[in-house]
Structures are given as structure tokens and as C-alpha cells.
Scaffold this active site. Structure first.
Site, short mmCIF file in Angstrom:
data_model
loop_
_atom_site.label_atom_id
_atom_site.label_comp_id
_atom_site.label_asym_id
_atom_site.label_seq_id
_atom_site.Cartn_x
_atom_site.Cartn_y
_atom_site.Cartn_z
N ASN A 212 0.55 0.50 10.16
CA ASN A 212 -0.46 -0.49 9.78
C ASN A 212 0.18 -1.87 9.67
OD1 ASN A 212 0.54 -0.86 6.97
ND2 ASN A 212 0.05 1.32 6.88
N ASP A 285 -2.29 7.84 5.62
CA ASP A 285 -2.87 9.07 5.04
C ASP A 285 -2.59 10.29 5.93
OD1 ASP A 285 -3.95 8.06 2.68
OD2 ASP A 285 -5.66 7.19 3.78
N PRO A 313 1.36 13.73 2.15
CA PRO A 313 1.27 13.84 0.69
C PRO A 313 0.81 12.53 0.09
CG PRO A 313 3.57 13.84 1.45
CD PRO A 313 2.71 13.87 2.67
N ILE A 315 1.43 10.06 -2.64
CA ILE A 315 2.53 9.75 -3.57
C ILE A 315 1.97 9.40 -4.94
CG2 ILE A 315 4.55 8.26 -3.96
CD1 ILE A 315 4.41 7.80 -0.81
N LYS A 346 -10.15 5.35 -7.04
CA LYS A 346 -8.74 5.68 -6.76
C LYS A 346 -7.94 5.69 -8.05
CE LYS A 346 -8.66 4.00 -2.03
NZ LYS A 346 -8.34 2.93 -1.11
N LYS A 350 -6.32 9.34 -9.00
CA LYS A 350 -4.87 9.50 -8.81
C LYS A 350 -4.10 9.44 -10.12
CE LYS A 350 -5.11 7.41 -4.17
NZ LYS A 350 -4.24 7.35 -3.02
O1 PMT Z 1 2.75 -5.76 2.64
P1 PMT Z 1 1.83 -6.97 2.68
O2 PMT Z 1 1.64 -7.47 4.08
O3 PMT Z 1 2.25 -8.05 1.72
O4 PMT Z 1 0.39 -6.47 2.22
C1 PMT Z 1 0.20 -6.01 0.91
C2 PMT Z 1 -0.81 -4.88 0.85
C3 PMT Z 1 -2.15 -5.34 1.38
C4 PMT Z 1 -0.32 -3.68 1.69
C5 PMT Z 1 -0.92 -4.45 -0.66
O5 PMT Z 1 -1.35 -5.53 -1.42
C6 PMT Z 1 -1.86 -3.27 -0.84
O6 PMT Z 1 -3.06 -3.43 -1.03
N1 PMT Z 1 -1.35 -2.02 -0.78
C7 PMT Z 1 -2.15 -0.78 -0.87
C8 PMT Z 1 -2.77 -0.49 0.47
C9 PMT Z 1 -3.86 0.59 0.46
O7 PMT Z 1 -4.86 0.42 1.00
O8 PMT Z 1 -3.63 1.60 -0.23
P2 PMT Z 1 -4.74 2.87 -0.28
O9 PMT Z 1 -6.07 2.41 -0.70
O10 PMT Z 1 -4.60 3.61 1.00
O11 PMT Z 1 -4.06 3.69 -1.42
C10 PMT Z 1 -4.32 3.52 -2.80
C11 PMT Z 1 -3.05 3.69 -3.57
O12 PMT Z 1 -2.47 4.97 -3.31
C12 PMT Z 1 -1.97 2.69 -3.21
O13 PMT Z 1 -1.28 2.37 -4.39
C13 PMT Z 1 -1.07 3.46 -2.24
O14 PMT Z 1 0.28 2.98 -2.27
C14 PMT Z 1 -1.18 4.86 -2.78
N2 PMT Z 1 -1.02 5.93 -1.75
C15 PMT Z 1 -1.92 6.07 -0.72
C16 PMT Z 1 -1.76 7.10 0.18
C17 PMT Z 1 -0.70 8.00 0.03
N3 PMT Z 1 -0.51 8.98 0.89
N4 PMT Z 1 0.17 7.84 -0.96
C18 PMT Z 1 0.02 6.81 -1.86
O15 PMT Z 1 0.83 6.66 -2.80
#
Ligand code: PMT
Length: 404
Positions: A212, A285, A313, A315, A346, A350
Site C-alpha cells: 500500500n 490484511d 494475523p 497484530i 476497530k 481489537k
Molecule cells: O505512513 P504514512 O504515509 O505516514 O501514512 C500514515 C498512515 C495513513 C498509514 C497512518 O496514519 C494510519 O492510518 N495507519 C493505519 C492504517 C489502517 O488503515 O489501518 P487498518 O484500518 O487496516 O487497521 C486498524 C488498526 O489495526 C491499525 O492500527 C493497524 O496497524 C492494525 N492492524 C491492521 C491489520 C492487521 N493485520 N494488523 C494490525 O495490527
């Protein structure tokens, strides 16, 4: 952070003095007010005119010359200063400073600043044998034992005398970062913060992957904000193009990973000793169910290709599920629609204590930018929306609101 701060730069007579104009420029660009004092020998390596022009103030190098009519510089400069940096510090000057010998403009000023309890950063530079000599090591140990003094380790590499070894002065950027830390309240001392940052890469074959647009800027800004406040940081970094220089922070441990599975493993390993996790990484994911051992070739007549993916997984959920009393988790959510509802779901699903929402609907927010616009939600149902600001400023706000 350095805006309107008063920084006293002390220079002694080593070849690395030629790099100090760059340090002065850096500090002034960041908004600091700089004054310079030197040993007489330092002016053999860098001119008084250069130092005066770049600092915008008279240079104090001669204890008997009157810079102004009404004050004694080695007393008034430390009173004026918020902190002092001595760079380069030669073996001779280290020995004098360690023993309270004050016989020139630099060492008298150092002695007064030390006694006033102001923060002091020292960046030694010399030949490697001089650095390793028991005399110099004893001086360094004495200086390190004083609460308001921080001595930076010398760097290894090519030395001006033609040899190679440990003795190089740290680069101006690293010294400036140590100056920043010396002026930051150390409210995270003794804390261990685990941070995930950047994207993950899920391999399809040896030349292709799923990923991404995360640049790692938000996550590394958080690592810097925590380190500046004295925390031990484990930064688990997915593949990112730029990584800040953490040399000034020996308590920052960067663990490089590529895939979500590797990030998951590294996070589980660090979690038992961490008190806080900040999960900023954009984790894939799903990953390809198999990674092809050879480059996948398009076959004659082939018009589509199906890729079977399996769930990675989670995290955040794994850490949330194994959280012990006193540990807290700050998650992130990057959304494009139903932002608040998705973020709150979320946080609850989580087991997070806070979630930081950024939306791709907001200009200047999200992936790759130097700025972000976020809302911080707490499990306690409190909510705080911040205006668009630099990712570093956002990181500082998150640390204040959720970690300290
Ligand atoms: O890196 P940059 O270019 O500065 O951009 C920053 C960012 C946009 C990436 C950051 O600010 C941000 O929003 N990160 C989370 C991105 C996201 O969409 O996460 P999510 O909605 O898929 O997941 C929610 C939370 O679960 C997050 O804390 C993620 O780290 C965590 N997660 C998700 C999937 C997974 N398999 N394991 C996880 O730990």
C-alpha cells in the site's frame, strides 16, 4: 521545539570545527538564538567572521577582550543560555572540563554553565588512539557522571589523520537532535513504547508483491516524539523509503520487517516488555496463499490471473487479547467512509485503548504527506479533533494525549 531557545555553542581546536557552521545554520533555521564561544585554537580551523556571520552575534574567544562594556561573558553567556553544546571537544578540552580547569573563553563558560545546572551536550572528536587512551576515557567517564551533561559517542570511520577508527565527531544533524532532546522534558524516561510503522509487502513471486502507499512518515514521527521524551522505543518498520537518523537515541531499536507475518512476530516478541503499543503500520490484511519460487510468466492467450489470498494475523487484536494490567494500545484507522463508526468498531473489536482516525477525505491527511489531520478517540468516549498540522506535531499531540 528550538524556536526562541538560547543555545550556546562552544568550539575547541579540532579539524571537525569546520562542520560547526553547519550546526549553527541548522539551529538558527529551526528558530534558535545562537551565541558562540571558542578556544583560541578553534579559530585556526574556522574563522571568527564565519561564526559571527552565521550566529548573528559577536564570538567570545578571548577572556580579556571586552565584547561589551557591562558584563563578563563567561558569566552572562551561561545566564542567557538554555543549554550549551561543546563540539568538537578535543582530548585536551575534555580533560580540562572534567577537572574544572577554566583557563580560556570556552572552558570558563563551560564551568559556569555546568555549575548553573543547564543541560550540556558534548561531541568529542579526535584520533582513535587519543579517544581510546585511558586518560581520555577517564575524562569521558567523569563528564558522563554529571547529571546535566550528555556525552555523545564518537562515530567510527575515516579520520582526518588518514587512519580509520572510532574518533569522528557525530554529524551536525545528530548533534542538533541531541540538543533538541536536551531541551525536551524527559517524561517518558523508563517507559518502553512499541511502534509499528510503514507498509507491509506480501510477496507474489520474487519480483512482485502486494502493498500500500504508507511511507512510514507518521510512524517514524511517533518514534522520534517518544525518543525525544526519553522513552525506550522498539520501532518495527515495514519497508519504507526514508528512515530518520536515530543515532542521537541509543534507546531506539529499529527492527526491519517485510511482511505482516514478520511484523506480527516482531511485535509479539517486544510486547511483553513494552508498556505501550502504537500501531501505526498499514498492515496488509491478506497475503498470497503461496509465493511462487520463480517469476510468474504470462502464458500465450492468457487474459486473466487469479490470486488466492489468505488472511494475515491481526497484530492489534493479538496484542489487545494479551494485554496485561498497565499496558495500553493506541491503534490507527485510515478510512474513506463512515469514518467515526469504523474507527470506533476497530477500537472495541481489537481491544484498543485509543484509536487515531485519519480520513482520505481530508486534504493533506493520510498516506505519504508531511501533514496529517486526525481525531483521537479514547475508550472513555472522549474525543479530540486536531487541525491539519505536520506529522511531527501530530505525533507530539498523540504522545501527550495517549502515552505520557
Ligand atoms: O505512513 P504514512 O504515509 O505516514 O501514512 C500514515 C498512515 C495513513 C498509514 C497512518 O496514519 C494510519 O492510518 N495507519 C493505519 C492504517 C489502517 O488503515 O489501518 P487498518 O484500518 O487496516 O487497521 C486498524 C488498526 O489495526 C491499525 O492500527 C493497524 O496497524 C492494525 N492492524 C491492521 C491489520 C492487521 N493485520 N494488523 C494490525 O495490527
Amino acid at each position: 521545539m528550538l524556536r526562541a531557545k538560547h543555545i550556546l555553542v562552544g568550539i575547541s581546536g579540532g579539524i571537525a570545527a569546520y562542520k560547526i557552521p553547519e550546526l549553527i545554520r541548522h539551529l538558527r533555521k529551526a528558530g534558535a538564538d545562537v551565541r558562540v564561544c571558542t578556544t583560541p585554537n578553534a579559530l585556526e580551523f574556522v574563522t571568527e567572521l564565519t561564526l559571527r556571520t552565521l550566529s548573528g552575534a559577536p564570538v567570545y574567544s578571548d577572556v580579556f577582550a571586552a565584547i561589551n562594556s557591562h558584563s563578563t561573558e563567561h558569566i552572562s553567556l551561561p545566564e542567557w543560555a538554555d543549554m550549551m553544546v561543546v563540539a568538537p571537544a578535543t582530548a585536551n578540552v575534555l580533560a580540562k572540563m572534567a577537572h574544572g580547569i577554566a583557563d580560556d573563553a570556552l572552558t570558563t563558560t563551560f564551568c559556569t554553565t555546568l555549575g548553573a545546572g543547564k543541560p550540556i551536550v558534548i561531541a568529542p572528536a579526535m584520533n582513535d588512539n587519543m579517544y581510546n587512551s585511558p586518560a581520555t576515557q577517564a575524562s569521558l567517564n567523569t563528564l558522563r557522571s554529571w547529571a546535566n551533561v550528555r556525552v555523545l559517542d564518537c562515530a567510527e570511520g575515516e579520520l582526518a589523520c588518514g587512519t580509520s577508527g572510532k574518533g569522528r565527531m557525530q554529524e551536525p544533524d545528530v548533534i542538533a537532535e541531541a540538543v533538541r532532546q536536551s531541551l525536551t522534558p524527559q517524561d517518558l524516561l523508563g517507559r518502553h513504547v512499541l511502534i509499528t510503522a510503514g507498509p507491509t509487502r506480501e510477496k507474489i513471486d520474487p519480483v512482485r508483491y502486494i502493498s500500500n502507499y504508507s511511507s512510514g512518515k507518521m510512524g517514524t514521527a511517533l518514534a522520534l516524539a517518544c525518543a525525544r521524551r526519553g522513552a525506550h522505543v522498539t520501532l518495527i518498520a515495514g519497508p519504507m523509503r526514508v528512515m530518520p537518523d536515530f543515532t542521537a537515541y541509543p534507546l531506539v531499536n529499529v527492527v526491519h520487517v517485510e511482511s505482516a507475518r514478520e511484523m506480527h512476530e516482531a511485535a509479539l516478541a517486544a510486547w511483553p516488555t513494552a508498556d505501550t503499543a502504537v500501531l501505526c503500520a498499514a498492515v496488509a490484511d491478506f497475503a498470497p496463499a503461496e509465493t511462487a519460487p520463480e517469476k510468474l510468466k504470462k502464458q500465450p492467450g492468457q487474459t486473466e490471473m487469479l490470486l488466492r489470498l489468505t488472511l494475515n494475523p491481526d497484530i492489534a487484536a493479538a496484542l489487545g487479547g494479551s494485554k496485561r494490567t498497565g499496558q495500553r494500545i493506541i491503534g490507527f484507522a485510515l478510512e474513506t467512509q463512515n469514518e467515526e463508526a469504523n474507527a470506533l468498531r476497530k477500537m472495541h473489536d481489537k481491544g484498543l485503548d485509543f484509536i487515531v482516525l485519519n480520513s482520505l477525505q481530508d486534504a493533506g491527511a493520510g498516506f505519504g504527506t508531511d501533514t496529517n489531520k486526525v481525531t483521537i478517540y479514547a475508550l472513555s468516549e472522549q474525543k479530540r479533533t486536531l487541525p491539519l498540522m505536520s506529522k511531527q506535531a501530530v505525533a507530539e499531540q498523540i504522545v501527550s494525549a495517549c502515552i505520557s
